[in-house]
Motif scaffolding. Sequence first.
Motif, PDB file in Angstrom:
ATOM      1  N   GLU A   7       0.823  -1.170   0.024  1.00 14.47           N
ATOM      2  CA  GLU A   7       0.023   0.043   0.092  1.00 14.47           C
ATOM      3  C   GLU A   7       0.814   1.160  -0.061  1.00 14.47           C
ATOM      4  OE1 GLU A   7      -3.293   2.213   2.732  1.00 14.47           O
ATOM      5  OE2 GLU A   7      -2.501   0.513   3.366  1.00 14.47           O
ATOM      6  N   GLU A 116      -4.978   7.170  -8.323  1.00 15.14           N
ATOM      7  CA  GLU A 116      -5.794   6.469  -7.208  1.00 15.14           C
ATOM      8  C   GLU A 116      -6.575   5.302  -8.129  1.00 15.14           C
ATOM      9  OE1 GLU A 116      -5.694   6.434  -3.740  1.00 15.14           O
ATOM     10  OE2 GLU A 116      -6.675   4.669  -4.119  1.00 15.14           O
ATOM     11  N   ASN A 118      -8.633   3.059  -5.355  1.00 14.57           N
ATOM     12  CA  ASN A 118      -9.747   2.899  -4.771  1.00 14.57           C
ATOM     13  C   ASN A 118     -10.759   4.334  -4.710  1.00 14.57           C
ATOM     14  OD1 ASN A 118     -11.502   2.744  -2.738  1.00 14.57           O
ATOM     15  ND2 ASN A 118      -9.707   2.039  -1.093  1.00 14.57           N
ATOM     16  N   GLN A 121     -11.196   6.549  -1.604  1.00 14.16           N
ATOM     17  CA  GLN A 121     -10.168   7.498  -1.326  1.00 14.16           C
ATOM     18  C   GLN A 121     -10.226   8.893  -1.769  1.00 14.16           C
ATOM     19  OE1 GLN A 121      -8.017   7.315   1.081  1.00 14.16           O
ATOM     20  NE2 GLN A 121      -7.877   5.265   1.629  1.00 14.16           N
ATOM     21  N   PHE A 180      -3.789  -2.843  -5.593  1.00 18.61           N
ATOM     22  CA  PHE A 180      -4.495  -4.110  -5.304  1.00 18.61           C
ATOM     23  C   PHE A 180      -4.154  -5.201  -6.315  1.00 18.61           C
ATOM     24  CE2 PHE A 180      -6.705  -0.856  -3.246  1.00 18.61           C
ATOM     25  CZ  PHE A 180      -7.235  -1.417  -2.031  1.00 18.61           C
TER      26      PHE A 180
END
Lengths: 183, 199
Positions: A7, A116, A118, A121, A180
């Motif tokens: 992460e 990004e 996600n 977020q 991910f």
Amino acid sequence: MSHSTVETAPDAQADWPDGIYALLKQYSIRQVALVPDAGHSRLIKRCLGDNELRVVTLTTEEEGIALMQGAWLGGERSVMLMQSSGVGNCINMLSLSSIHRTPMPMIVTMRGDFGEFNPAQVAMGQATQAVLEAMGTLVHRADRPEDVLPTVEASLKLAFNTFRPTATLIGQRVLGAKTFGKD
Amino acid sequence: MLAPSGKIDRRELTRALLADRGGMLVIAGLGAPAWDITAIGDSPQNLPLWGGMGGAAMIGLGLALAQPSRRVLVLTGDGEMLMGIGSLATIAHQAPKNLAIVVQDNEHYGETGMQETATRHGTDLATMARGAGIKHTMLVTEAGDVPALVKAAREGDGPFFGVVKVDAGNKPLVLPPREGAILQARMREHLMGPQAHLA
């Protein structure tokens, strides 16, 4: 799914986390408030290994604002390390700095930013700078590795010389985006 | 010590906690605790809060870590403590020996129209503190137990967390200075002398 995905941890070769640690020492920081973040993991390890630094792991970031108020009252300098998603948790508590004129430097690793993955977020990441500025925080961004240390140093100086909250936002362009394993 | 209701009078409790305080530093949560410490006697050793609801205990932690040779008392209300309840886990983890937190629990939000708090409906803050990992806790409902609470808060091994059930009646307002920069600077000067302003 790649097991090598970490992460938003900085490149293992990047030396700016060690440079931030050196700045914390140079500016006589004694208390380090934090909610853990992968982007800060190397810096957090350095802090935990230093008996002259008190690392205070928080349950939520607003606790760190109050801790910095108490540290300054007692004559110690402090900083807070957090992720941009925690900035929203600090909004009302930042009024403590406005009330008392307390130095409160924050070093923030960004999510919801450059590349990004996600969706959750993005809202807070995009609002981070506006929210901090709305509460009187002086904000500077670092979007290239070579900008991180001068920006952190400027934010520390501004906080302790002019008695206010300041923030360095370390962009995802520096940190890399968590994917991910779906990059 | 007792209000006409038969419950503990919060201002008398405050008087007992602060009597002959020596070097003890006090952070007071916004509202009644801030008025109460001021009624007993305003001092550079007091930081009465005008805001930052939910932050009193954490301000106490930062101060206690910075001043390990001083006793630090956080005096606050049940509503303020509920808002920052997670900080009890943070404080238990740090375990500062010189920090005491005392909650004046009137089971109401006294500054906003006396709406009931969760402690009116079964929430036990002392149990929550124990669950957070704070080993020394006390729940006081009888005036006869106040001296033991005062001793624990003033001299016992911290972190200490005490809850005192107090009368919910209003007391005369005694307001501290409203300029927060002065409140902060005067405590720093008390601790560090004029050098505090050159840091």
